[in-house]
Motif scaffolding. Structure first.
Motif, mmCIF file in Angstrom:
data_model
loop_
_atom_site.group_PDB
_atom_site.id
_atom_site.type_symbol
_atom_site.label_atom_id
_atom_site.label_comp_id
_atom_site.label_asym_id
_atom_site.label_seq_id
_atom_site.Cartn_x
_atom_site.Cartn_y
_atom_site.Cartn_z
ATOM 1 N N GLU A 1 -1.036 -7.311 -4.415
ATOM 2 C CA GLU A 1 -0.858 -7.671 -5.819
ATOM 3 C C GLU A 1 -0.822 -9.192 -5.912
ATOM 4 N N TYR A 2 -1.446 -9.750 -6.936
ATOM 5 C CA TYR A 2 -1.485 -11.203 -7.046
ATOM 6 C C TYR A 2 -1.669 -11.610 -8.494
ATOM 7 N N GLY B 1 2.171 -13.487 -5.434
ATOM 8 C CA GLY B 1 1.443 -12.430 -4.759
ATOM 9 C C GLY B 1 2.286 -11.703 -3.737
ATOM 10 N N TRP C 1 1.616 -8.897 -0.378
ATOM 11 C CA TRP C 1 0.644 -8.224 0.472
ATOM 12 C C TRP C 1 1.382 -7.350 1.468
#
Length: 421
Positions: free
Chosen positions: A271-272, A299, A301
């Protein structure tokens, strides 16, 4: 990543600094807690830790010291079909060893986050997310400086952010945002020069278009009102009461920001949010107008089931907390890793952060300097059982400044025990 946690990360990156903050929360809520009905869970805990500090006052001429910390607290979770509410309250008592010039101190605080939606994520419907936190911070709290704001002295901070989003269809969404930040120093002019607290109120919104299943194009804008505490003078006489132009410096400022960029709607592991744009800061009710490029990034990860990475940062304008009648531009960037070991009984964390302050406007030439703050931290947590956790961490901070008196380095080592239910 939990959606409510990701919202909090984005909110921090959007409206405040994230430098010098621990980016990977230690999983201290492993115990199941006390169930009250089907939706409410209470999570009481208490921890005891010992810290050695190489530079208690964060100054060029350092004094080492050590302290014991007792920290009881209570977490609260409420989860239903549409609601998710997380809250916490805590108290910390710091007891010093062999550092007679610093009195023992206390700090305390509370936080609350709310997540509500009437549809599944990324589907047509409404959602509302809000976060607030109050913290009475002691000088000897950890070096994170609590979200990167605030010089290391006793102070109060309050933060509140809210977002109301409407998804019109699978492609188009829009949101209204509001935020408030307040910082107040407990100045003791008999002991040291005053610091200048400030507050900011902001309103804004954003519009996004999901061009694909994973990708959002975003345009966001907001307007801010600032008020700086210029009433606490660092000394007597005209120097602190008037500018070099022979007039009072206004406490009120205002500004606006407009940005565009790209983000993700929802992916399995990444997600970013990456935004860049232009900000304007009208400092001191027209004393000086400043503008320039700014950014917001956040973000997460999930590299594997046992390894997680998070990064966030921002740049923005604010009144100076250290120099009278001065305006800063602040740049921040942080990144952290969390790794699970030994069949998930041990968790290791590593986070690094950078914060840069540049004086974009000063009333006095002596106050025109830049400052760079680097912070690193390594931590380990071992879960003895569902009730007992042993933890430790080592922190290091280095400050480089054109104003040589503000340069210092500092390291701290902590070991502790936490009991939770």
């Amino acid at each position: 990543m939990n959606k409510s946690k990701f919202f909090s990360a984005v909110a921090v990156a959007t409206v405040s600094s994230v430098a010098c903050a621990s980016l990977v929360d230690l999983d201290m809520d492993r115990p199941s807690g006390i169930k009250v009905g089907e939706k409410l869970t209470l999570r009481p805990y208490v921890s005891l830790s010992y810290t050695f500090d190489s530079n208690v006052d964060s100054t060029k001429h350092s004094k080492k010291g050590s302290q014991w910390l007792v920290n009881p607290g209570l977490g609260v979770d409420y989860i239903s079909e549409n609601w998710k509410i997380n809250g916490a309250a805590w108290y910390e008592y710091h007891a010093y060893n062999h550092y007679t010039s610093q009195l023992n101190s206390s700090s305390w605080g509370e936080m609350l986050s709310i997540d509500w939606r009437d549809s599944m994520p990324n589907e047509k419907g409404w959602s509302f997310k809000a976060y607030e936190k109050f913290h009475q911070i002691a000088q000897d709290d950890d070096m994170s400086n609590h979200s990167g704001r605030g010089v290391g002295r006793d102070r109060q901070e309050f933060t509140a952010d809210a977002v109301l989003e409407r998804r019109l269809n699978e492609n188009i969404h829009m949101a209204a945002k509001a935020g408030f930040y307040y910082l107040d120093y407990e100045n003791n002019v008999d002991k040291y020069a005053s610091l200048y607290g400030w507050q900011r109120t902001s309103v804004g919104g954003e519009v996004g278009y999901a061009a694909s299943k994973w990708t959002d194009f975003i345009v966001a804008a907001d307007y801010q009102w600032y008020r700086q505490d210029n009433s606490k003078n660092r000394g007597e006489g005209w120097y602190e009461n008037y500018s070099r132009r022979g007039r009072p410096v206004a406490k009120d400022s205002k500004g606006w920001t407009i940005m565009g960029g790209i983000g993700t709607r929802a992916t399995e592991r990444l997600e970013y949010r990456l935004l860049g744009g232009w900000s304007r800061f009208e400092f001191g009710d027209g004393t000086k107008d400043i503008d320039g490029w700014t950014y917001q990034v956040a973000g997460n990860w999930k590299i594997s089931d046992t390894l997680n990475m998070m990064a966030m940062g921002s740049s923005y304008y604010q009144p100076s907390e250290r120099e009278y009648a001065s305006a800063l531009k602040v740049y921040t960037m942080s990144a952290g890793l969390a790794k699970s070991f030994v069949r998930a009984k041990m968790t290791g964390t590593l986070d690094l952060s950078y914060r840069k302050e540049t004086h974009e406007y000063t009333e006095y030439s002596a106050d025109d300097y830049d400052e760079d703050i680097w912070t690193g931290r390594v931590g380990l947590n071992y879960y003895v059982n569902r009730f007992v956790t042993v933890f430790g961490r080592v922190e290091y901070q280095f400050t480089d400044s054109d104003y040589r008196s503000y340069e210092y380095d500092r390291w701290r080592a902590t070991i502790g025990l936490r009991l939770a239910y």
